[in-house]
Scaffold this active site. Structure first.
Site, PDB file in Angstrom:
ATOM      1  N   ARG A 121     -23.344 -45.378   0.984  1.00 47.61           N
ATOM      2  CA  ARG A 121     -24.038 -44.144   0.560  1.00 47.61           C
ATOM      3  C   ARG A 121     -24.271 -44.108  -0.957  1.00 47.61           C
ATOM      4  NH1 ARG A 121     -24.088 -44.477   5.140  1.00 47.61           N
ATOM      5  NH2 ARG A 121     -23.713 -42.932   6.753  1.00 47.61           N
TER       6      ARG A 121
ATOM      7  N   SER B  79     -23.976 -34.963   7.086  1.00 43.32           N
ATOM      8  CA  SER B  79     -22.610 -35.110   6.579  1.00 43.32           C
ATOM      9  C   SER B  79     -22.508 -34.478   5.195  1.00 43.32           C
ATOM     10  CB  SER B  79     -22.242 -36.591   6.443  1.00 43.32           C
ATOM     11  OG  SER B  79     -22.480 -37.243   7.655  1.00 43.32           O
TER      12      SER B  79
ATOM     13  N   GLU C 135     -21.513 -35.441  -0.500  1.00 46.51           N
ATOM     14  CA  GLU C 135     -22.634 -36.382  -0.341  1.00 46.51           C
ATOM     15  C   GLU C 135     -23.968 -35.837  -0.887  1.00 46.51           C
ATOM     16  OE1 GLU C 135     -23.122 -38.705   3.502  1.00 46.51           O
ATOM     17  OE2 GLU C 135     -25.149 -37.958   3.230  1.00 46.51           O
TER      18      GLU C 135
END
Ligand SMILES: Cc1cc2nc3c(=O)[nH]c(=O)nc-3n(C[C@H](O)[C@H](O)[C@H](O)COP(=O)(O)OP(=O)(O)OC[C@H]3O[C@@H](n4cnc5c(N)ncnc54)[C@H](O)[C@@H]3O)c2cc1C
Length: 339
Positions: A164, A238, A334
């Site tokens: 990520r 997420s 995130e």
């Protein structure tokens, strides 16, 4: 270029937070993107880039210019015995691009079906799902340097892809506007069905009968059953990254929690699902500040009442503090705040 003033961005972010952009431009060509850059520079205005709004958090008032590059087009650059090189413009919808590739017989992206957002944002956090990451199929990208307005090409090894993460989220954050991405895709399917949930869902089908289309279809079915649709329940997927911890932490955690779930990263590190930690700490389904942790997936914060970003962040911070106090583990957020 059409410069709009005081534009409501609530419909343009999947968390549905109220947000107004002081100035807004939707740029459909490279020239329009350059024109918008120049306008921001000449008027000494901060510049913010918005894609599909599915992985960012918007403040209530955004000063300066919000630029949404909506460049379109998919082009087959070359092919050899094993691969196709496919170039796609930043404004294409990611999921539609995945399906376009499948229909043309360009394989490899099937595990990444149904991820929301536009192509231009996909390399920023190296999107990943069901055992595949964008970097596995990535060839290169083109991006405009914000300070100079010049177009630059980045090869894979320059993008510093990680879980990520990429150079565009790190060292070069907010310095480039991605305008196109080129993928190296397979001519003959090379399926990756090792991810446990995917393998389980495909268990009834003989291996030889599994096609990339079946993989994409199965991934979409799993996603629909597990993740809330932003149209029905606003969210950004997420909310936290899965923390990577050392073996000492894992051993300590396993003694305290024999049901601990973890995945190997390398010989010295394992990944613990952030959702497992949040659920274990009792947050699943909990509502605070009028914002909620999803009933079925503790990794997802949902915003059914379309509250401002400050409320979302208060809940996120409360979760982070609680997980740190309880497990000694830091949870990293995130989605990025568009500032
Ligand atoms: C229901 C749901 C499920 C999801 N599932 C997954 C998943 O499985 N895996 C995964 O990795 N992600 C997932 N996501 C997160 C998200 O879909 C991806 O990160 C996606 O790539 C974001 O694209 P976007 O166009 O919406 O980006 P935005 O949210 O608009 O932008 C994200 C960031 O990229 C920057 N940016 C956007 N476009 C450009 C550009 N052209 N040039 C430079 N910077 C740019 C923005 O400034 C911002 O910082 C999910 C989100 C939701 C809502």
């Amino acid at each position: 270029m059409k410069l709009l003033k005081r534009v409501n961005l609530q419909p343009l972010n999947t968390m549905a937070v109220p947000s107004v952009a002081e100035h807004f431009v939707r740029a459909g060509s490279l020239d329009e993107v350059k024109e918008a850059l120049l306008w921001a520079k000449n008027n000494v205005q901060p510049l913010h880039i918005l894609g599909g709004g599915s992985n960012c958090l918007l403040p209530e008032n955004i000063s300066g210019l919000v630029l949404q590059p909506i460049l379109r087009g998919v082009k087959l650059l070359e092919s050899n015995e094993r691969h196709y090189l496919v170039k796609v413009a930043a404004g294409e919808n990611w999921n539609r691009f995945v399906h376009h590739c499948l229909s043309k017989g360009y394989f490899g992206l099937e595990n990444l079906a149904l991820i929301p957002g536009l192509v231009g944002a996909a390399p920023i956090q190296n999107i990943g799902a069901y055992g595949v990451e964008l970097c596995d199929l990535f060839h290169s990208l083109e991006a405009l340097e914000i300070s100079t307005g010049t177009l630059r090409r980045f090869e894979k090894d320059e993008c510093e892809f990680a879980y990520r993460h990429s150079v565009f989220k790190g060292r070069l954050s907010k310095q480039f506007i991605i305008t196109s991405v080129t993928f190296r895709l397979f001519k003959h399917p090379e399926l990756n069905v090792t991810y446990p949930a995917l393998r389980a869902a495909l268990a009834g089908i003989p291996r030889k009968a599994i096609s990339p289309q079946i993989v994409a279809h199965t991934v979409m079915e799993i996603r629909r059953s597990k993740l809330p649709s932003p149209e029905l329940l606003p969210n950004v997927g997420s909310f936290f990254k899965n923390p990577v911890v050392d073996m000492e932490t894992i051993e300590h955690m396993e003694q305290l929690y024999p049901d601990l779930v973890s995945y190997e990263v390398d010989a010295n590190h394992k990944k613990i699902p952030a959702g497992w930690l949040i659920e274990k700490a009792g947050w699943k389904g909990r509502e605070e500040f009028n914002v909620k942790v999803h009933d079925q997936q503790a990794l997802v914060i949902v915003n059914p009442n379309k509250m401002p970003v400050t409320k979302v962040l208060r809940l996120a911070k409360a979760i982070q503090a609680n997980i740190k106090a309880r497990f000694g583990i830091d949870l990293e957020q995130e989605p990025q705040l568009l500032l």
